[in-house]
Enzyme design. Structure first.
Site, mmCIF file in Angstrom:
data_model
loop_
_atom_site.group_PDB
_atom_site.id
_atom_site.type_symbol
_atom_site.label_atom_id
_atom_site.label_comp_id
_atom_site.label_asym_id
_atom_site.label_seq_id
_atom_site.Cartn_x
_atom_site.Cartn_y
_atom_site.Cartn_z
ATOM 1 N N LYS A 127 7.337 -84.287 44.824
ATOM 2 C CA LYS A 127 8.443 -84.353 43.916
ATOM 3 C C LYS A 127 7.969 -85.644 42.810
ATOM 4 C CE LYS A 127 9.752 -88.306 45.934
ATOM 5 N NZ LYS A 127 9.886 -89.674 45.602
ATOM 6 N N ALA A 164 7.529 -79.505 70.944
ATOM 7 C CA ALA A 164 6.723 -79.515 69.717
ATOM 8 C C ALA A 164 5.727 -80.205 69.760
ATOM 9 C CB ALA A 164 7.412 -80.384 68.411
ATOM 10 N N GLY A 193 1.684 -80.872 67.092
ATOM 11 C CA GLY A 193 1.079 -80.554 66.099
ATOM 12 C C GLY A 193 0.786 -81.786 65.141
ATOM 13 N N MET A 194 0.341 -81.128 63.929
ATOM 14 C CA MET A 194 0.041 -81.977 62.810
ATOM 15 C C MET A 194 0.762 -81.877 61.476
ATOM 16 S SD MET A 194 -3.733 -81.766 61.840
ATOM 17 C CE MET A 194 -4.324 -80.600 60.855
ATOM 18 N N ALA A 195 1.358 -83.001 60.758
ATOM 19 C CA ALA A 195 1.990 -82.586 59.590
ATOM 20 C C ALA A 195 2.124 -83.945 58.796
ATOM 21 C CB ALA A 195 3.259 -81.918 59.952
ATOM 22 N N SER A 255 7.732 -86.534 54.209
ATOM 23 C CA SER A 255 9.217 -85.926 54.010
ATOM 24 C C SER A 255 9.461 -84.212 53.679
ATOM 25 C CB SER A 255 9.897 -86.509 52.591
ATOM 26 O OG SER A 255 10.051 -87.601 53.035
ATOM 27 N N ASP A 292 14.434 -88.265 51.184
ATOM 28 C CA ASP A 292 13.928 -87.506 50.195
ATOM 29 C C ASP A 292 13.907 -86.050 50.654
ATOM 30 O OD1 ASP A 292 13.512 -89.445 48.653
ATOM 31 O OD2 ASP A 292 11.386 -89.599 48.727
HETATM 32 O O1 C5P Z 1 14.944 -92.732 54.184
HETATM 33 P P1 C5P Z 1 13.542 -93.105 54.162
HETATM 34 O O2 C5P Z 1 13.044 -93.241 55.622
HETATM 35 O O3 C5P Z 1 12.499 -92.291 53.409
HETATM 36 O O4 C5P Z 1 13.384 -94.632 53.661
HETATM 37 C C1 C5P Z 1 12.285 -95.401 53.816
HETATM 38 C C2 C5P Z 1 12.747 -96.969 53.561
HETATM 39 O O5 C5P Z 1 12.912 -97.068 52.256
HETATM 40 C C3 C5P Z 1 13.871 -97.436 54.116
HETATM 41 O O6 C5P Z 1 13.418 -97.891 55.393
HETATM 42 C C4 C5P Z 1 14.422 -98.523 53.253
HETATM 43 O O7 C5P Z 1 13.672 -99.657 53.398
HETATM 44 C C5 C5P Z 1 13.857 -98.105 51.840
HETATM 45 N N1 C5P Z 1 15.236 -97.127 51.249
HETATM 46 C C6 C5P Z 1 16.077 -97.949 50.776
HETATM 47 N N2 C5P Z 1 17.046 -97.355 50.158
HETATM 48 C C7 C5P Z 1 17.388 -95.942 49.968
HETATM 49 C C8 C5P Z 1 16.212 -95.143 50.421
HETATM 50 C C9 C5P Z 1 15.120 -95.931 51.185
HETATM 51 O O8 C5P Z 1 16.216 -99.145 50.919
HETATM 52 N N3 C5P Z 1 18.219 -95.676 49.500
#
Ligand code: C5P
Length: 292
Positions: free
Chosen positions: A13, A92, A94-96, A99, A132
């Protein structure tokens, strides 16, 4: 002996807009973002082995190096999470990565085990894995609110052509958000809001207007942490991009171009400039995680 396998193709994205509000008490920031799914894909294959042997995971795509294979991997977490819901799911392994792969895993597992989750159930699991992940289930063009995980489809016409300047060394998302807070520490931060200009440009299918409407509140933070990004942004502007933006928390820089030919010219210019690691071309919007 595998008895069944499912492959899910999932896109990358770009964020056409990323408006970041103040940090909330849970540590996250309120966001308004506009996502577009673009034609760079990972293929995630999940295979059920003999009974008791667990889930075997295969990931392919352009960016698989550095993908963790231990339980820190989002796919492993996705499998565990679904196992919690449907208690008979094998353990589970594996590997990946990332998001997108987590979104793919949700779809693959749903198919493999004929779970027939509703969109809402998939979305709920996805948002627990990362802000995401829900968007990558649906793809297309969408507005994300809350942490970025509350989605509404955005009205968008036409196809957009992108050139992406990739970096071999990543940037930590939490570090970029922290830097953004630091840079704005002296200011009153208003709640995030959608760009009407961008929405209208997308509705009209006007790539030029989309180009001038791209905005990202994390961009200065990403450029402060990685000053070379400013150089990359300049090269793109110089070579006729309609718009240039750091995507999300970076370090990928996305250039919107008029058509495929302009994309090819810019890709050549970026490559020969010596300021980027590697370059990819893509178009959007494309579908979200889809069974092949
Ligand atoms: O949600 P995700 O794990 O992808 O977010 C990674 C980091 O990005 C969070 O730990 C935070 O520090 C930051 N974040 C944020 N506000 C959001 C999304 C992400 O501060 N709305």
């Amino acid at each position: 002996m595998p008895i069944k396998s499912v492959t899910v193709r999932v896109p990358a994205k770009v964020n056409l807009q990323l408006s970041v509000g103040p940090r909330e008490s849970d540590g996250y920031h309120q966001l308004v973002t506009v996502f577009q799914a673009i034609s760079i894909f990972d293929d995630v294959t999940i295979r059920i082995g003999e009974q008791g042997s667990g889930v075997n995971l295969t990931v392919s795509g352009d960016q698989i190096h550095g993908v963790p294979t231990d339980s820190s991997n989002l796919v492993v977490k996705a499998v565990e999470l679904i196992a919690d819901i449907k208690k008979s799911i094998p353990v589970a392994g594996g590997m990946a990565g990332g998001s997108a792969d987590a979104a793919a895993a949700i779809v693959a597992i749903d198919e493999l085990y004929s779970i027939e989750m509703t969109r809402e159930e998939m979305h709920s699991i996805a948002s627990q894995l990362g802000s995401d992940v829900p968007f990558l289930l649906s793809g297309g063009t969408a507005i994300g609110q809350g942490r970025g995980d509350q989605l509404t489809a955005a009205l968008s016409r036409g196809t957009y052509h992108w050139v992406l300047a990739l970096s071999s060394v990543g940037l930590s998302t939490p570090a970029v958000y922290d830097e953004c807070d630091r840079l704005r520490a002296e200011r009153d931060i208003s709640p995030p809001r959608i760009s009407d200009q961008l929405m209208q440009a997308l509705l009209a299918g006007d790539a030029k207007a989309v180009g001038t409407s791209l905005s990202n509140d994390l961009q200065s933070a990403a450029c402060t942490l990685r000053p070379a990004l400013s150089l990359v942004l300049d090269v793109g502007q110089e070579y006729g991009a309609l718009g240039a933006i750091v995507s999300g928390s970076g370090p990928t820089v996305a250039f919107l171009v008029a058509d495929e030919e302009a994309g090819l010219d810019l890709a050549v210019a970026l490559t020969s400039s010596g300021v980027v690691g590697s370059v990819a071309r893509a178009f959007g919007p494309v579908h979200g995680a889809k069974i092949l």
